[in-house]
Enzyme design. Sequence first.
Site, PDB file in Angstrom:
ATOM      1  N   HIS A 141      57.720 163.104 -27.310  1.00  0.00           N
ATOM      2  CA  HIS A 141      57.951 161.978 -26.401  1.00  0.00           C
ATOM      3  C   HIS A 141      56.726 161.086 -26.220  1.00  0.00           C
ATOM      4  CE1 HIS A 141      60.542 160.036 -23.526  1.00  0.00           C
ATOM      5  NE2 HIS A 141      59.766 160.288 -22.490  1.00  0.00           N
ATOM      6  N   ASP A 157      61.427 164.084 -30.284  1.00  0.00           N
ATOM      7  CA  ASP A 157      61.493 163.407 -28.988  1.00  0.00           C
ATOM      8  C   ASP A 157      62.737 163.805 -28.211  1.00  0.00           C
ATOM      9  OD1 ASP A 157      61.157 161.505 -26.937  1.00  0.00           O
ATOM     10  OD2 ASP A 157      60.605 159.926 -28.362  1.00  0.00           O
ATOM     11  N   SER A 199      59.496 155.404 -22.101  1.00  0.00           N
ATOM     12  CA  SER A 199      60.456 156.264 -21.418  1.00  0.00           C
ATOM     13  C   SER A 199      61.210 155.444 -20.367  1.00  0.00           C
ATOM     14  CB  SER A 199      59.731 157.476 -20.832  1.00  0.00           C
ATOM     15  OG  SER A 199      60.651 158.478 -20.466  1.00  0.00           O
TER      16      SER A 199
END
Length: 299
Positions: free
Chosen positions: A280, A253, A113
């Site tokens: 995610h 995601d 991320s």
Amino acid sequence: MPPAHRTHEGTVDFDGHHTYYRLTRDERPTTGPELPLVVLHGGPGCTHDYLLGLTDLVRPGRPVLHYDQLGNGRSTHLPDRPADFWTVGLFLRELENLLAALDIESYDLLGQSWGGMLAAEHAVLRPGGLRRLVIANSPASMADWATDAARLRAALPAEAREALDAHERAGTTDSADYAAASAEFYRRHVCRLDPMPPEVARTFAWIDEDPTVYHAMNGPTEFHVIGSLRTWSVVDRLPRIAVPTLVVNGAHDEAGEASVRPFLERVPDVRGRCFPDSSHMPHVEERGAYMRAVADFLD
């Protein structure tokens, strides 16, 4: 942990503060020098906890290094610092300081991320010690992240959409109703496991305890980015990445096709992997398949 694995925890000094780290290694004999896998957590404002499963990748000669970025978790908290203190440059310097303090000269890098955004920023500088790069569930620009967020928000139930829109217009994103509507997005596009794994819950608890960095750089939620990263992009610099790169995301995601496409199109030596049953966090949602894919790449 397997019996051969040993974990060492410590801190290193950084600008008069301290950075917490956790190094896990396999103590069985190996030939040649160690090549650590350095893990960059997301947020900005998360902690390393939700990525602890990456110790599955520990091998003889491949320790895994986690750390909590400044302002988060077990590192120094600075809740009184202004928003402009928290910059990409600050966290790049912290990473470089940690590598130097631990005498790490050659390493692989995995960022998840926001950690993948930071990893890309590090890689475009062409550091001499970087050998391989994994960018996991990350956007190449926040404009592309916003595109994916808008698409996913549009598919939420009408009640959730209306609550999100109303509270964002009113500036009441700290309300319980906004949190409840946000939870619907998180269940679909951040972590689809129910119950949430304890290591993931620990990271969210850390953010709740001190959201300074998350609010300054990101905003109140994953999909309402109003912090300093809202105009961030690395797209034009991606051709400077000079190491083999693996880009991963999940089919559900929040870092969707728009977010990852620039990496796949502009990084010279790149391959991609999308996990069909994940959002995610495929490192917990499809842990076995994820670890095999990353291990194959690192090997």
